[in-house]
Design a protein around this motif. Structure first.
Motif, mmCIF file in Angstrom:
data_model
loop_
_atom_site.group_PDB
_atom_site.id
_atom_site.type_symbol
_atom_site.label_atom_id
_atom_site.label_comp_id
_atom_site.label_asym_id
_atom_site.label_seq_id
_atom_site.Cartn_x
_atom_site.Cartn_y
_atom_site.Cartn_z
ATOM 1 N N SER A 183 5.799 8.217 -7.100
ATOM 2 C CA SER A 183 5.493 8.496 -5.702
ATOM 3 C C SER A 183 4.511 7.440 -5.210
ATOM 4 N N GLY A 184 4.740 6.955 -3.996
ATOM 5 C CA GLY A 184 3.805 6.017 -3.404
ATOM 6 C C GLY A 184 4.133 4.554 -3.599
ATOM 7 N N MET A 185 5.395 4.202 -3.848
ATOM 8 C CA MET A 185 5.730 2.782 -3.956
ATOM 9 C C MET A 185 5.507 2.055 -2.625
ATOM 10 N N ASP A 186 5.588 2.776 -1.513
ATOM 11 C CA ASP A 186 5.269 2.153 -0.228
ATOM 12 C C ASP A 186 3.801 1.749 -0.179
ATOM 13 N N VAL A 187 2.965 2.508 -0.884
ATOM 14 C CA VAL A 187 1.538 2.177 -0.977
ATOM 15 C C VAL A 187 1.347 0.941 -1.844
ATOM 16 N N VAL A 188 2.097 0.872 -2.945
ATOM 17 C CA VAL A 188 2.056 -0.310 -3.809
ATOM 18 C C VAL A 188 2.475 -1.545 -3.021
ATOM 19 N N ASP A 189 3.513 -1.407 -2.205
ATOM 20 C CA ASP A 189 4.003 -2.537 -1.409
ATOM 21 C C ASP A 189 2.946 -3.047 -0.432
ATOM 22 N N ARG A 190 1.972 -2.194 -0.091
ATOM 23 C CA ARG A 190 0.933 -2.586 0.867
ATOM 24 C C ARG A 190 -0.305 -3.160 0.175
ATOM 25 N N ILE A 191 -0.294 -3.292 -1.146
ATOM 26 C CA ILE A 191 -1.431 -3.899 -1.833
ATOM 27 C C ILE A 191 -1.566 -5.347 -1.370
ATOM 28 N N ALA A 192 -2.797 -5.744 -1.020
ATOM 29 C CA ALA A 192 -3.036 -7.073 -0.463
ATOM 30 C C ALA A 192 -2.643 -8.163 -1.455
ATOM 31 N N PRO A 193 -1.832 -9.148 -1.023
ATOM 32 C CA PRO A 193 -1.391 -10.223 -1.918
ATOM 33 C C PRO A 193 -2.446 -11.313 -2.074
ATOM 34 N N GLY A 194 -2.337 -12.048 -3.178
ATOM 35 C CA GLY A 194 -3.208 -13.190 -3.406
ATOM 36 C C GLY A 194 -3.582 -13.333 -4.859
ATOM 37 N N GLU A 195 -4.095 -14.497 -5.220
ATOM 38 C CA GLU A 195 -4.470 -14.809 -6.601
ATOM 39 C C GLU A 195 -5.829 -15.513 -6.667
ATOM 40 N N PRO A 196 -6.925 -14.864 -6.286
ATOM 41 C CA PRO A 196 -7.067 -13.457 -5.881
ATOM 42 C C PRO A 196 -6.856 -13.285 -4.375
ATOM 43 N N PRO A 197 -6.654 -12.031 -3.924
ATOM 44 C CA PRO A 197 -6.529 -11.773 -2.490
ATOM 45 C C PRO A 197 -7.845 -12.064 -1.768
ATOM 46 N N ALA A 198 -7.745 -12.460 -0.510
ATOM 47 C CA ALA A 198 -8.950 -12.690 0.286
ATOM 48 C C ALA A 198 -9.691 -11.379 0.535
ATOM 49 N N ALA A 199 -8.947 -10.302 0.714
ATOM 50 C CA ALA A 199 -9.533 -8.977 0.923
ATOM 51 C C ALA A 199 -8.774 -8.009 0.023
ATOM 52 N N PRO A 200 -9.128 -7.946 -1.262
ATOM 53 C CA PRO A 200 -8.325 -7.198 -2.239
ATOM 54 C C PRO A 200 -8.307 -5.694 -2.006
ATOM 55 N N THR A 201 -7.184 -5.104 -2.339
ATOM 56 C CA THR A 201 -7.053 -3.649 -2.326
ATOM 57 C C THR A 201 -7.791 -3.077 -3.526
ATOM 58 N N LYS A 202 -8.495 -1.983 -3.290
ATOM 59 C CA LYS A 202 -9.355 -1.382 -4.311
ATOM 60 C C LYS A 202 -8.806 -0.021 -4.745
ATOM 61 N N ILE A 203 -9.015 0.331 -6.007
ATOM 62 C CA ILE A 203 -8.783 1.705 -6.476
ATOM 63 C C ILE A 203 -10.034 2.498 -6.123
ATOM 64 N N VAL A 204 -9.954 3.332 -5.103
ATOM 65 C CA VAL A 204 -11.093 4.135 -4.689
ATOM 66 C C VAL A 204 -11.393 5.188 -5.747
ATOM 67 N N HIS A 205 -10.317 5.823 -6.251
ATOM 68 C CA HIS A 205 -10.502 6.875 -7.261
ATOM 69 C C HIS A 205 -9.227 7.029 -8.070
ATOM 70 N N ALA A 206 -9.380 7.105 -9.389
ATOM 71 C CA ALA A 206 -8.266 7.372 -10.307
ATOM 72 C C ALA A 206 -8.491 8.740 -10.932
ATOM 73 N N SER A 207 -7.431 9.528 -11.027
ATOM 74 C CA SER A 207 -7.547 10.862 -11.614
ATOM 75 C C SER A 207 -6.262 11.223 -12.323
ATOM 76 N N LEU A 208 -6.337 12.257 -13.145
ATOM 77 C CA LEU A 208 -5.173 12.772 -13.864
ATOM 78 C C LEU A 208 -4.770 14.114 -13.281
ATOM 79 N N GLY A 209 -3.524 14.491 -13.504
ATOM 80 C CA GLY A 209 -3.011 15.733 -12.948
ATOM 81 C C GLY A 209 -3.678 16.976 -13.467
#
Length: 216
Positions: free
Chosen positions: A161-187
């Motif tokens: 679920s959320g591949m559309d979110v993955v597609d919106r991750i900022a591109p770059g090597e490194p990105p100028a304004a990188p996408t961040k993991i705000v919070h990771a959790s388990l089910g």
């Protein structure tokens, strides 16, 4: 430990004929019922681009890598880390606390668990340096299929679920304004609670000064 950039090593695999690799036992593309039934095998990544990615972990394919991810999530390790190397059409790589592609956790590197799960759109696998047993905390999510990586990297999950979110991750090597993991959790809820983050603080942070990777 200095990690080689995933795309750089992938290119090396294409440029030179790899040594014969014994094909692992064929695993089902879809997770077995007992894996699906365990809520600890659902990894949720709340990203700074406003969405959440849900990944189904595959302990039947890579038990040690899945255990490592679960351990780090329960420690809050991934919270605040960025996707530091993002190549449209290929993959988004993250999981490095330094944001440079050269870092990892304080835990020992993992022995490779190469398996038959293919690199498809949404595949999640462990990034590593050139030595096969050098994966630690970094991972990548595939934007599309890449069969040349099969059996050379440890696949341990897939986005459900959320591949559309993955597609919106900022591109770059490194990105100028990188996408961040705000919070990771388990089910199963076994992770530190997400801290309240003001809207301004949720904006992607600028790339670290030393974020360039070897080979660029």
């Amino acid at each position: 430990m200095k990690l080689l950039a995933l795309p750089l090593f992938a290119f090396a695999l294409l440029a030179a004929k790899p040594a014969p690799v014994e094909a692992p036992s064929v695993l089902p593309i879809n997770a077995p019922a007992e894996v699906v039934a365990n809520p600890a095998n659902k990894l949720m990544l709340q990203l700074s681009n406003g969405g959440t990615v849900v990944i189904e972990l595959r302990p039947d394919a890579a038990p040690n890598h899945v255990a490592r991810i679960q351990t780090l999530v329960r420690q809050g390790f991934y919270d605040g880390t960025i996707f530091h190397r993002v190549i449209p059409g290929f993959m988004a790589q993250g999981g490095d606390p330094t944001g440079t592609g050269e870092g990892g956790s304080k835990l020992p590197d993992l022995k490779a668990e190469f398996n038959s799960l293919p690199h498809l759109r949404g595949t999640v696998a462990a990034a590593r340096a050139e030595p096969e047993d050098s994966a630690n905390s970094q991972f990548y999510i595939m934007f599309g299929p890449k069969g040349s990586l099969d059996h050379n990297y440890t696949v341990f999950g897939r986005v459900i679920s959320g591949m559309d979110v993955v597609d919106r991750i900022a591109p770059g090597e490194p990105p100028a304004a990188p996408t961040k993991i705000v919070h990771a959790s388990l089910g199963d809820g076994s992770a530190p609670a997400a801290a309240a983050v003001p809207p301004a603080a949720q904006a992607p942070a600028p790339a670290p000064a030393q974020g360039s990777t070897p080979g660029n």
